[in-house]
Write an enzyme that holds these catalytic residues in place. Structure first.
Site, short mmCIF file in Angstrom:
data_model
loop_
_atom_site.label_atom_id
_atom_site.label_comp_id
_atom_site.label_asym_id
_atom_site.label_seq_id
_atom_site.Cartn_x
_atom_site.Cartn_y
_atom_site.Cartn_z
N HIS A 14 -8.94 -23.69 -13.06
CA HIS A 14 -9.71 -24.94 -12.86
C HIS A 14 -10.20 -24.96 -11.42
O HIS A 14 -9.49 -25.40 -10.52
CB HIS A 14 -8.83 -26.15 -13.19
CG HIS A 14 -9.53 -27.46 -13.04
ND1 HIS A 14 -9.02 -28.62 -13.61
CD2 HIS A 14 -10.67 -27.83 -12.40
CE1 HIS A 14 -9.82 -29.64 -13.31
NE2 HIS A 14 -10.82 -29.18 -12.57
N HIS A 16 -14.01 -25.39 -9.21
CA HIS A 16 -15.46 -25.57 -9.15
C HIS A 16 -15.95 -24.76 -7.95
O HIS A 16 -15.58 -25.07 -6.82
CB HIS A 16 -15.81 -27.04 -8.97
CG HIS A 16 -15.22 -27.91 -10.04
ND1 HIS A 16 -15.92 -28.28 -11.17
CD2 HIS A 16 -13.98 -28.45 -10.17
CE1 HIS A 16 -15.14 -29.03 -11.94
NE2 HIS A 16 -13.95 -29.15 -11.37
N HIS A 194 -13.10 -31.75 -18.74
CA HIS A 194 -12.29 -32.64 -17.92
C HIS A 194 -12.01 -33.90 -18.73
O HIS A 194 -12.92 -34.48 -19.33
CB HIS A 194 -13.05 -33.04 -16.66
CG HIS A 194 -13.11 -31.98 -15.59
ND1 HIS A 194 -13.52 -30.71 -15.84
CD2 HIS A 194 -12.80 -32.04 -14.27
CE1 HIS A 194 -13.47 -30.02 -14.70
NE2 HIS A 194 -13.04 -30.81 -13.73
N GLU A 197 -8.34 -37.61 -16.17
CA GLU A 197 -8.17 -37.57 -14.72
C GLU A 197 -8.21 -39.02 -14.26
O GLU A 197 -7.19 -39.57 -13.83
CB GLU A 197 -9.29 -36.74 -14.06
CG GLU A 197 -9.24 -36.68 -12.54
CD GLU A 197 -10.45 -35.95 -11.92
OE1 GLU A 197 -11.48 -35.79 -12.61
OE2 GLU A 197 -10.36 -35.57 -10.73
N ASP A 275 -9.04 -26.94 -8.00
CA ASP A 275 -10.15 -27.85 -8.29
C ASP A 275 -11.31 -27.69 -7.29
O ASP A 275 -12.28 -26.99 -7.60
CB ASP A 275 -9.64 -29.30 -8.32
CG ASP A 275 -10.49 -30.22 -9.19
OD1 ASP A 275 -11.40 -29.73 -9.85
OD2 ASP A 275 -10.19 -31.44 -9.23
N ASP A 276 -11.23 -28.35 -6.16
CA ASP A 276 -12.27 -28.27 -5.12
C ASP A 276 -11.56 -28.10 -3.77
O ASP A 276 -11.52 -29.03 -2.96
CB ASP A 276 -13.11 -29.55 -5.10
CG ASP A 276 -13.77 -29.81 -6.44
OD1 ASP A 276 -14.79 -29.18 -6.73
OD2 ASP A 276 -13.23 -30.64 -7.21
N1 HPA Z 1 -13.57 -34.01 -11.54
C1 HPA Z 1 -14.74 -34.15 -12.17
N2 HPA Z 1 -15.82 -33.48 -11.83
C2 HPA Z 1 -15.75 -32.62 -10.82
C3 HPA Z 1 -14.58 -32.44 -10.13
C4 HPA Z 1 -13.42 -33.15 -10.51
O1 HPA Z 1 -12.32 -33.05 -9.94
N3 HPA Z 1 -14.84 -31.52 -9.19
C5 HPA Z 1 -16.12 -31.15 -9.31
N4 HPA Z 1 -16.69 -31.83 -10.30
ZN ZN Z 2 -12.32 -30.32 -11.79
#
Ligand code: HPA
Ligand code: ZN
Length: 339
Positions: A14, A16, A194, A197, A275-276
């Site tokens: 996971h 991006h 996703h 969250e 994630d990021d």
């Molecule tokens: N959640 C949803 N969209 C996203 C995320 C995330 O953590 N990171 C990049 N796009």
């Molecule tokens: Zn994500």
């Protein structure tokens, strides 16, 4: 523990790629491409990384991505990420890219895909990191826009291994994309999304029932629905959990409140991911370390989290066996029960 984590083979499922854009590279690419950013320097950009929800992050994330213009930019971005992976003993990655973030600015699909793919191929040769590539639709955009993106991707589908769904969750339930995901599945592409969250457990059920996902990205709010937790434990439908991201976006107030180890002990196939990482304060090693520091994760639990990554990955059976042996042969992972 630090040495143990540093050497533990890890899989990232996971991630991006646009979320790996470090401030220094953002400014360098901005300069290279004549794109002016709304911050005077790296320090003030970093100071803006104070998020109170997903949307506050996404606004900045899409702005940052505006410096990505040429094929070489996408290569440089992806290569920098792979070097971080190698340093963290990440041996396999399955990464998202968001073509709509770039097509909206007139960047051709091939520029984005070509640069990312070239770096991944070089990473496999030079760093031994295997990979898969997942094209994500932006859920704040329309179903029609997702269909148009799929059309644009059609000539390139043999180079894409799956489909994802990201961006603003609240108000954009998975069911909005049921038809385009059905089309993707008909084309032979596995799908993930996703969910759970910021959105409720009901959104997770929708990804299962209406999108027929192979994995759920995040999914931590499943804990609010005991029947869903039982279902996820019984089926081993994986959750790709992102601990540092969840704390930075206030899904949990602090790491000590995170539920990933509870879910692990309930028998769910949870995995650890970043994630990021450029925005959320750490790559894979930092995410594993946070679990040890704040949740008291044991070596045995960290091994199981890595093994769950193997189980949840889209590697071939032969490669799964190889990686399982590699992880089980590592330190305290010796003798850890296979699920
Ligand atoms: N959640 C949803 N969209 C996203 C995320 C995330 O953590 N990171 C990049 N796009
Ligand atoms: Zn994500």
């Amino acid at each position: 523990m630090e040495n143990f984590i540093a050497g533990l083979p890890k899989l990232e499922l996971h991630l991006h790629i646009e979320g790996t854009l470090e401030p220094e590279l953002m400014f360098a690419l901005g300069q290279r491409n004549g794109v002016t950013l709304p911050w005077p320097d790296v320090a003030s950009l970093r100071a803006a990384y104070e998020f109170d929800c997903l949307q506050s992050f996404l606004d900045l994330y899409y702005l940052g991505a505006s410096v990505l213009v040429t094929e070489q930019d996408f290569f440089d971005l992806t290569w920098a990420y792979l070097e971080r992976c190698a340093a963290d003993k990440v041996v396999h990655v399955e990464i998202f890219f968001d073509p709509q973030t770039h097509s909206a600015r007139g960047i051709p699909f091939e520029t984005v895909l070509g640069g990312i793919e070239r770096a991944l191929q070089q990473g496999e040769r030079q760093l031994g990191i295997s990979w898969r590539l997942i094209m994500s639709f932006l859920r704040h955009l329309s179903e029609e826009a997702a269909f148009a993106t799929l059309d644009e991707a059609r000539p390139h589908l043999s180079r894409i291994h799956g489909i994802g769904l990201d961006s603003s969750e609240l108000g954009n339930p998975p069911g909005k994309f049921a038809r385009v995901f059905a089309r993707c599945r008909e084309l032979g592409l596995p799908v993930v999304a996703h969910a759970g969250e910021e959105g409720p457990a009901a959104y997770i059920w929708q990804t299962i029932q209406e999108l027929q996902v192979r994995r759920i990205d995040h999914g931590v709010r499943c804990a609010e629905d005991p029947a869903l937790v039982r279902y996820l434990a019984d089926t081993r439908l994986p959750l790709t959990v992102c601990p540092l991201s969840n704390v930075r976006l206030r899904v949990f107030d602090k790491m000590a409140d995170h539920n990933v180890l509870t879910l692990l002990e309930q028998g769910l196939c949870v995995t650890i991911n970043s994630d990021d990482p450029a925005y959320f304060g750490g790559y894979m090693g930092a995410n594993f370390q946070a679990l040890a520091n704040s949740l008291g994760a044991t070596r045995e639990q960290l091994c199981r989290l890595s093994l769950n990554g193997v189980e949840a990955s889209w590697l071939s059976l032969a490669d799964k066996v190889k990686l399982t042996q590699e992880i089980r042969g590592y330190g305290a992972c010796h003798g850890v029960a296979l699920y």
